[in-house]
Design a protein around this motif. Structure first.
Motif: not given
Length: 605
Positions: A535-547
């Motif tokens: 549960g919850g979200y990773d506080p350290s990493y994300t996914i970067g994207s452009v569409l």
């Protein structure tokens, strides 16, 4: 001197003694005769058993020794790219087998050492096979190089057999590997196109039925019947080799530069649905697929990995509201930076307020608070109806195995709640595949007409005849042309807003400018939070994207750039935008689309 004789006069010399006659008792003669009769009778009984009683059984065994059915293996079909370059093919190689009964065991050790030097296997394992007479024959090494096979043949060992068998090779190595897939050592496709089209690619085996002599040689004077094998089909993909090279190169550079865990780039033609390039990281070489983890060679992240799309999803949110007439392009919402709903604080990425915004401003500033308020105007029924029309929550139907359908929890779902509906507006609590996002953006680029993605351009029989071309298929019309045009204009402003990420360091101008000078590009960035298992979200990493898509009008390309867990960019925007820019620039130049001289900002020339 006279010779003295001792024979008396008047008498005859004695004659030679006559041989004495051997007399056998009659019982012995009778016994021998009886034994001979019994022996002859036994022979006749045995002959009767073999030729009469067991005639059918032994005839069947005898026929089985010479009458055999030998399989004729078909050749697996070719896989090529759009330009006809071969990506997968069969080549004939010889494999080494041993008939232990024909091996001189006194020389087996020396032979094992010789073979070890040629094929690179341990002498002991070879020696075990050479002496294992429990089996008629055993494999030693498969798919020898021609020069090695020639050296083994020169040994002239009667117990060694070189058998021709096809081997699947991939001349381009890791190029488009996730798309092409791999074939295992049994000749079965296990991923990608190889797996999805395995029955058609492998063809149908044939056979020869007849009488065979030693060495599996057909006896020519005997009757035989041959059923020719049917080779597999040839498949031409939609993949453009230059586009595929560009996106693989750019993805590799970005992942290594930012120490990212992985990523994907997809290039699709919005007008037809043809996939012109699809790359994911990490790659693998299908020639050596066993050296990689199964999740690398057996999955294509572009269609199999689910993720929360983040702010790139806001274009769908805006399109849903405009299509349902829940608001107009002029409708204003108040972006206060932070709002509370259902006892939860919901905020923008920086908690900063942007004031009164229309839907174009929501995309321009990537406002979470604004998107929530727009979704409240749209309502769950209209919103989820639009998501279904865009294809979320179901497979696109592309000709690749392992495609996921995503997770959309609308009203009626046990996982639906009012809070998830609100945060769906900015791409959280909803899971999609990269290909689904590209399909949705392509629909907006194509005046609201959504095309079914496809990867197979043409199939032909192995001789290159009886070809079938893939016809583009309309998958739906989620929005009207006017709505699609309105969203496109908004996305051009959004793309220009992020252009300084690329151009600011080059020309010292950090204001809005053209992302790719000379062209109108529509694009939306996204920073995707990564859910944790508990549960919850990773506080350290994300996914970067452009569409996005280009050109904005009469788009030839819909492109998604997605970089997973870049270690030096928590928001991912600075990671993905330069890659998106490089890809779009190369695509537009490659397509020979002339630039518009009016679409240059100061300093960009």
């Amino acid at each position: 001197m006279a010779t003295r004789t001792t024979t008396r006069l008047g008498t005859r010399p004695p004659a030679s003694a006559a041989p004495s006659r051997v007399r056998l008792p009659r019982w012995r003669i009778n016994f021998l005769l009886l034994f001979a009769v019994i022996l002859v009778g036994r022979i006749f009984l045995r002959l009767g058993e073999l030729q009469v009683v067991r005639h059918e059984e032994l005839s069947t065994k005898a026929r089985g020794e010479i009458e055999q059915e030998i399989a004729l293996l078909p050749t697996r079909g070719l896989i090529t790219d759009h330009a006809g370059n071969v990506l997968a093919m069969d080549v004939e190689r010889e494999s080494l087998w041993v008939v232990p009964a024909h091996i001189n065991q006194e020389r087996a050790t020396r032979l094992a050492i010789t073979l070890s030097a040629l094929i690179g296997k341990e002498p002991q394992s070879i020696l075990v096979a050479l002496g294992d007479t429990r089996f008629y024959w055993l494999p030693i090494a498969r798919w020898l190089e021609p020069e090695v096979a020639a050296q083994i043949e020169a040994l002239n060992e009667p117990g060694l057999r070189l058998i021709h068998e096809p081997r699947r090779i991939y001349p381009q190595n890791s190029f488009a590997a996730q798309l092409i897939g791999a074939v295992n050592h049994n000749g079965d496709g296990i991923s990608g196109i190889e797996g999805f089209f395995n029955p058609q690619l492998e063809g149908v085996a044939g056979s020869i039925e007849g009488e065979f002599g030693p060495g599996q040689q057909l006896i020519a004077i005997a009757e035989s019947r041959t059923v020719s094998p049917r080779n597999g089909i040839n498949i031409q993909t939609t993949i453009d080799p230059l586009i595929q090279y560009v996106i693989e190169h750019e993805l590799k550079e970005a992942v290594e530069r930012h120490n990212a865990d992985g990523g994907s780039i997809i290039v699709m033609d919005p007008r037809t649905g043809a996939i012109r390039g699809m790359a994911s990281w990490p790659p693998f070489d299908p020639n050596r697929y066993t050296e990689y983890p199964e999740e690398v060679y057996a999955r294509n992240p572009a269609i199999s990995n689910l993720y929360e799309p983040g702010s790139t999803f806001k274009m769908v949110t805006v399109a849903a509201g405009l299509q349902s007439r829940s608001f107009t392009a002029d409708t204003l919402v108040n972006d206060t930076g932070v709002i509370f709903r259902y006892d939860q604080m919901l905020r923008n990425w920086n908690a900063g307020a942007n004031g009164m915004l229309d839907s174009a401003g929501v995309l321009y500033y990537s406002s979470n608070v604004g998107a929530i308020q727009l979704n409240e105007l749209t309502g769950p029924e209209n919103f989820y109806r639009s998501l279904d029309a865009f294809g979320f929550g179901r497979a696109t139907g592309i000709e690749l195995g392992g495609e996921e359908v995503g997770l959309v929890h609308g009203p009626g779902s046990p996982f639906y709640n009012d809070l998830s509906f609100l945060i769906n507006a900015y791409g959280q609590s909803i899971s999609v595949t990269p290909l689904q996002m590209v399909q949705a953006a392509a629909a907006i680029a194509n005046d609201g007409v959504m095309m079914k993605p496809y990867i197979i351009e043409r199939t032909c029989d192995y001789e290159g005849e009886n070809c079938t071309d893939t016809n583009p298929v309309i998958a739906g019309e989620p929005v009207e042309p006017g709505v699609a045009w309105t969203v496109r204009r908004m996305m051009v402003k959004s793309a220009n807003h992020y252009a300084p990420v690329v151009w600011g360091p080059r020309i010292g101008n950090w204001s809005d400018q053209w992302l790719v000078p000379g062209y109108e590009i529509g694009a939306k960035t996204g920073t995707s939070s990564i859910p944790l298992p508990g549960g919850g979200y990773d506080p350290s990493y994300t996914i970067g994207s452009v569409l996005g898509f280009a050109p904005a009008e009469d788009a030839h390309f819909a492109v998604l750039v997605k970089i997973d867990r870049p270690k030096d960019d928590i928001w991912g925007v600075g990671t993905a935008i330069p890659v998106f820019y490089n890809v779009m620039k190369e695509l537009l130049q490659y397509e020979r689309i002339p630039p518009d001289p009016a679409l240059f900002s100061p300093g960009q020339r």
